[in-house]
Write a protein that holds these residues in place. Structure first.
Motif, mmCIF file in Angstrom:
data_model
loop_
_atom_site.group_PDB
_atom_site.id
_atom_site.type_symbol
_atom_site.label_atom_id
_atom_site.label_comp_id
_atom_site.label_asym_id
_atom_site.label_seq_id
_atom_site.Cartn_x
_atom_site.Cartn_y
_atom_site.Cartn_z
ATOM 1 N N THR A 311 0.816 -1.210 0.000
ATOM 2 C CA THR A 311 0.000 0.000 0.000
ATOM 3 C C THR A 311 0.855 1.268 0.000
ATOM 4 O OG1 THR A 311 -0.247 -0.418 2.390
ATOM 5 C CG2 THR A 311 -2.119 -0.945 0.970
ATOM 6 N N GLY A 312 1.938 1.275 0.774
ATOM 7 C CA GLY A 312 2.841 2.419 0.735
ATOM 8 C C GLY A 312 3.463 2.589 -0.641
ATOM 9 N N THR A 313 3.808 1.467 -1.265
ATOM 10 C CA THR A 313 4.352 1.492 -2.622
ATOM 11 C C THR A 313 3.353 2.084 -3.600
ATOM 12 O OG1 THR A 313 5.748 -0.432 -2.178
ATOM 13 C CG2 THR A 313 5.225 0.038 -4.487
ATOM 14 N N LEU A 314 2.092 1.650 -3.517
ATOM 15 C CA LEU A 314 1.052 2.161 -4.414
ATOM 16 C C LEU A 314 0.845 3.656 -4.228
ATOM 17 C CD1 LEU A 314 -1.735 -0.590 -4.228
ATOM 18 C CD2 LEU A 314 0.199 -0.431 -5.796
ATOM 19 N N VAL A 315 0.855 4.114 -2.975
ATOM 20 C CA VAL A 315 0.685 5.543 -2.693
ATOM 21 C C VAL A 315 1.751 6.356 -3.413
ATOM 22 C CG1 VAL A 315 0.943 7.306 -0.878
ATOM 23 C CG2 VAL A 315 -0.555 5.338 -0.509
ATOM 24 N N MET A 316 3.003 5.920 -3.299
ATOM 25 C CA MET A 316 4.098 6.694 -3.878
ATOM 26 C C MET A 316 4.102 6.611 -5.403
ATOM 27 S SD MET A 316 5.095 8.040 -1.221
ATOM 28 C CE MET A 316 4.737 7.752 0.514
ATOM 29 N N MET A 317 3.782 5.448 -5.952
ATOM 30 C CA MET A 317 3.733 5.323 -7.416
ATOM 31 C C MET A 317 2.598 6.159 -7.989
ATOM 32 S SD MET A 317 4.679 1.316 -8.157
ATOM 33 C CE MET A 317 4.981 1.599 -9.909
ATOM 34 N N GLU A 318 1.425 6.098 -7.376
ATOM 35 C CA GLU A 318 0.289 6.869 -7.864
ATOM 36 C C GLU A 318 0.546 8.365 -7.723
ATOM 37 O OE1 GLU A 318 -4.032 7.125 -9.036
ATOM 38 O OE2 GLU A 318 -2.160 6.163 -9.631
ATOM 39 N N ALA A 319 1.151 8.794 -6.622
ATOM 40 C CA ALA A 319 1.476 10.212 -6.455
ATOM 41 C C ALA A 319 2.450 10.676 -7.537
ATOM 42 C CB ALA A 319 2.059 10.458 -5.068
ATOM 43 N N MET A 320 3.449 9.861 -7.837
ATOM 44 C CA MET A 320 4.403 10.212 -8.904
ATOM 45 C C MET A 320 3.709 10.278 -10.260
ATOM 46 S SD MET A 320 7.615 10.902 -8.130
ATOM 47 C CE MET A 320 8.799 10.347 -9.360
ATOM 48 N N ARG A 321 2.841 9.312 -10.537
ATOM 49 C CA ARG A 321 2.120 9.305 -11.820
ATOM 50 C C ARG A 321 1.305 10.591 -11.983
ATOM 51 N NH1 ARG A 321 -2.781 8.623 -13.871
ATOM 52 N NH2 ARG A 321 -3.756 8.399 -11.820
ATOM 53 N N ILE A 322 0.582 10.951 -10.930
ATOM 54 C CA ILE A 322 -0.266 12.144 -10.969
ATOM 55 C C ILE A 322 0.577 13.405 -11.137
ATOM 56 C CG2 ILE A 322 -1.817 13.575 -9.573
ATOM 57 C CD1 ILE A 322 -2.803 10.885 -8.317
ATOM 58 N N LEU A 323 1.658 13.515 -10.375
ATOM 59 C CA LEU A 323 2.494 14.711 -10.442
ATOM 60 C C LEU A 323 3.149 14.860 -11.814
ATOM 61 C CD1 LEU A 323 4.065 14.463 -6.878
ATOM 62 C CD2 LEU A 323 2.556 16.295 -7.693
ATOM 63 N N LYS A 324 3.576 13.758 -12.395
ATOM 64 C CA LYS A 324 4.168 13.834 -13.733
ATOM 65 C C LYS A 324 3.152 14.358 -14.738
ATOM 66 C CE LYS A 324 7.052 13.190 -17.132
ATOM 67 N NZ LYS A 324 8.197 14.121 -17.335
ATOM 68 N N LEU A 325 1.883 14.022 -14.547
ATOM 69 C CA LEU A 325 0.837 14.422 -15.477
ATOM 70 C C LEU A 325 0.423 15.881 -15.289
ATOM 71 C CD1 LEU A 325 -0.845 12.898 -17.674
ATOM 72 C CD2 LEU A 325 -2.625 12.633 -15.941
ATOM 73 N N VAL A 326 0.232 16.295 -14.027
ATOM 74 C CA VAL A 326 -0.323 17.629 -13.783
ATOM 75 C C VAL A 326 0.727 18.660 -13.373
ATOM 76 C CG1 VAL A 326 -2.514 16.564 -13.109
ATOM 77 C CG2 VAL A 326 -0.899 17.243 -11.325
ATOM 78 N N VAL A 461 -6.265 4.307 0.583
ATOM 79 C CA VAL A 461 -5.021 4.433 -0.182
ATOM 80 C C VAL A 461 -5.115 5.622 -1.137
ATOM 81 C CG1 VAL A 461 -3.435 3.271 -1.764
ATOM 82 C CG2 VAL A 461 -4.554 1.964 0.042
ATOM 83 N N GLN A 462 -6.276 5.804 -1.752
ATOM 84 C CA GLN A 462 -6.475 6.954 -2.639
ATOM 85 C C GLN A 462 -6.361 8.262 -1.864
ATOM 86 O OE1 GLN A 462 -9.544 7.075 -5.933
ATOM 87 N NE2 GLN A 462 -10.475 8.549 -4.541
ATOM 88 N N ASN A 463 -6.956 8.314 -0.682
ATOM 89 C CA ASN A 463 -6.843 9.486 0.185
ATOM 90 C C ASN A 463 -5.373 9.816 0.447
ATOM 91 O OD1 ASN A 463 -8.602 11.113 2.473
ATOM 92 N ND2 ASN A 463 -6.545 10.645 3.183
ATOM 93 N N ASN A 464 -4.578 8.767 0.721
ATOM 94 C CA ASN A 464 -3.162 8.966 1.044
ATOM 95 C C ASN A 464 -2.356 9.418 -0.166
ATOM 96 O OD1 ASN A 464 -3.907 8.136 3.563
ATOM 97 N ND2 ASN A 464 -3.063 6.074 3.379
ATOM 98 N N ALA A 465 -2.716 8.913 -1.352
ATOM 99 C CA ALA A 465 -2.021 9.332 -2.577
ATOM 100 C C ALA A 465 -2.279 10.810 -2.849
ATOM 101 C CB ALA A 465 -2.475 8.480 -3.758
ATOM 102 N N ILE A 466 -3.513 11.255 -2.624
ATOM 103 C CA ILE A 466 -3.857 12.672 -2.814
ATOM 104 C C ILE A 466 -3.100 13.537 -1.813
ATOM 105 C CG2 ILE A 466 -5.727 14.364 -2.571
ATOM 106 C CD1 ILE A 466 -7.604 12.136 -3.703
ATOM 107 N N LEU A 467 -3.149 13.145 -0.535
ATOM 108 C CA LEU A 467 -2.433 13.893 0.502
ATOM 109 C C LEU A 467 -0.947 13.986 0.181
ATOM 110 C CD1 LEU A 467 -2.244 15.133 3.406
ATOM 111 C CD2 LEU A 467 -1.920 12.794 4.237
ATOM 112 N N THR A 468 -0.347 12.878 -0.213
ATOM 113 C CA THR A 468 1.095 12.850 -0.509
ATOM 114 C C THR A 468 1.432 13.733 -1.695
ATOM 115 O OG1 THR A 468 1.260 10.610 0.388
ATOM 116 C CG2 THR A 468 3.043 11.341 -1.058
ATOM 117 N N ALA A 469 0.640 13.627 -2.756
ATOM 118 C CA ALA A 469 0.924 14.426 -3.956
ATOM 119 C C ALA A 469 0.840 15.921 -3.649
ATOM 120 C CB ALA A 469 -0.057 14.056 -5.067
ATOM 121 N N ILE A 470 -0.125 16.333 -2.834
ATOM 122 C CA ILE A 470 -0.244 17.757 -2.480
ATOM 123 C C ILE A 470 0.938 18.203 -1.632
ATOM 124 C CG2 ILE A 470 -1.625 19.468 -1.239
ATOM 125 C CD1 ILE A 470 -4.117 17.801 -1.994
#
Length: 514
Positions: A311-326, A461-470
């Motif tokens: 789950t920690g891995t998914l959070v960081m990968m999803e945050a990176m994916r989102i940040l690269k896009l936006v 996990v989605q909540n955490n990915a959003i928090l991390t990306a911000i």
């Protein structure tokens, strides 16, 4: 008038910055909620690749998968070698009771356990006896030859305490706890009188000719056992479920002499290289300053490492994916580290800290997530005196929906271990743990045979990915470099000495071979 003019300028620039932040936060949330890749990533990693024991083929497969995934998103990624480990591959484990009746038993080899060399081994089961002392044990020891030996205590109940509290009477619950304490104390003394520890006893048994060691490391929940590593070098160490271990124990104690058959097809792969996976989005105006995402990639292999630390891995990968896009052109360079061999002592992250002083000295902030599938509910300042200032400012841009349960503790105390952020804290880096709520993590999924995809709570996990990306975005945009000033640690009440900041620890670069 001049002062008024500059005040208007300041208000205007602040409003512009706030508007810019709001737009970016909205983009992050929109991408995370409307185009989430979390379930797809989770299925590929946990189901497709599976557990990621250091030195296993699945660990290498996971590293290669992550690099390919980042590359497909346009993110530069690499596998960075930091050491070597004993290569071991899990195979089929099949365990049957064949006397006094036939029953297939629930169990598995411990990690790095020797195999049965392609054969099925059938033998009687015996129990460590309660002898007077180590001299008596040495006289008894030759009797283990050709036998499977039970080395764990028999649990008096397979029901977790919360089940007793819900349905039992107060008297029966207290009676059970008293009995369990007595049994535990008696078993501890029984093992102590052998002259060996839980770690050295299996080795003594295999050297005396036992064909296998049988244990049960119950995790105080329905159907869950902790699965760690074996200490034997020649014969298999098997962990059985509480229920089946108790069956063998009671039969043996009653003099029935059960017999079991075991086939364990693990494979030794020599010494293999170990890696961290590191991915990067290059900074535009401050490329030599870094904001880091962090999560360990390895796991134990009783389950599939879903909540520790899939789950920690998914959070960081999803945050990176989102940040690269936006946010493809961040001010500072964004790095993510997926660390190897955290479970054996933070080895991958400690190696990164040791190998990259040029990065370590210029990290703006690092955010690490490790402890399960739950929403982030706590961030501690880790002993950095001014952490409240910058963490507070960054969190102020997070919509309340994604931080309503979040508590902060400033300045906090520096973490000396527990997860990979501690490797960076020891080097003076403002590194923070995104600590999650429980979801019965300690009993049910932490290092257990039940740490699997179905335990992931994807809304959290989605909540955490959003928090991390911000938080990463805000740390990149901050005009100021974060302060590394530390608190004065209180006096150690036990020793009377002044408190000390955790020291950097060297990684084990060649492991599992002794």
């Amino acid at each position: 008038m001049i002062r008024f003019f500059f005040a208007l300028l300041l208000i205007g620039s602040t409003a512009t910055a706030q508007h810019k932040d709001s737009v970016m936060v909205s983009r992050i949330i929109k991408e995370a909620t409307e185009n989430s890749q979390l379930k797809k990533l989770g299925q590929e990693l946990m189901d497709g690749i599976g557990p990621r024991l250091v030195g296993s083929p699945q660990m290498q497969q996971a590293h290669d998968w992550a690099v390919a995934k980042y590359t497909s998103w346009g993110v530069t990624a690499r596998n960075e070698k930091w050491g070597e480990w004993r290569g071991w591959q899990r195979g089929v484990t099949h365990i049957d009771m064949v006397l006094p009746r036939v029953k297939t038993l629930e169990g598995m080899q411990l990690a790095w356990s020797p195999s049965t060399n392609g054969k099925t081994v059938t033998a009687d089961v015996i129990l460590i006896p309660d002898l007077a002392d180590s001299i008596a044990f040495q006289k008894w020891l030759p009797s283990v030859k050709g036998k499977f030996v039970l080395i764990s205590m028999n649990q008096p109940t397979g029901r977790p305490d919360y089940n007793w509290e819900e349905f039992g009477t107060k008297e029966s619950f207290e009676k059970m706890k008293k009995e369990r304490t007595e049994i535990t104390d008696a078993w501890t003394k029984r093992i102590s009188k052998t002259g060996y520890t839980a770690r050295t006893l299996p080795v003594a048994l295999e050297n005396a000719g036992a064909v296998g060691v049988i244990m049960s490391n119950w995790s105080r929940g329905f159907g869950v056992n902790k699965i760690f590593g074996a200490n034997t070098k020649k014969v298999p160490t098997i962990d059985l479920s509480l229920e089946d271990y108790g069956l063998l124990y009671r039969l043996t104690e009653a003099g029935v002499a059960p017999k079991i058959s075991v086939r364990a097809d693990s494979k030794e792969n020599g010494v293999v290289p170990t890696y961290n996976t590191v991915a990067e989005i290059k900074g535009s105006t401050k490329p030599n300053e870094y904001v880091m995402l962090s999560a360990h990639f390895d796991s134990w292999d009783g389950g599939t490492g879903a909540t520790d630390n899939g789950t920690g891995t998914l959070v960081m990968m999803e945050a990176m994916r989102i940040l690269k896009l936006v946010y493809p052109n961040p001010k500072r360079t964004i790095l993510v580290g997926h660390w190897g061999s955290e479970e054996q002592g933070l080895n991958g992250s400690r190696a990164f800290v040791e190998d990259h002083p040029e990065i370590i000295s210029n990290i703006q902030a690092l955010f690490n997530q490790d402890n399960g599938t739950g929403r982030v509910v706590n961030i501690s300042g880790q002993g950095f005196l001014h952490a409240y200032d910058y963490i507070g400012r960054w969190l102020s841009r997070v919509p309340n929906k994604y931080k309503s349960e979040l508590e902060t503790r400033f300045p906090g105390a520096p973490g000396g271990g527990g997860s990979d952020y501690a490797s960076f804290v020891a080097a003076g880096v403002p590194a923070f743990s995104l600590s999650s709520n429980s979801w019965s993590y300690g009993n049910y999924t932490w290092h257990t045979n039940r740490d699997t995809y179905d335990k992931i709570v994807f809304d959290d996990v989605q909540n955490n990915a959003i928090l991390t990306a911000i938080l990463i975005y805000m740390a990149c945009e901050d005009e100021n470099k974060t302060s590394r000033e530390r608190i004065v640690l209180p006096v150690n009440q036990r020793t009377g000495e002044p408190g000390k900041w955790p020291a950097q620890t060297k990684p084990t670069r060649k492991g599992g071979l002794d």
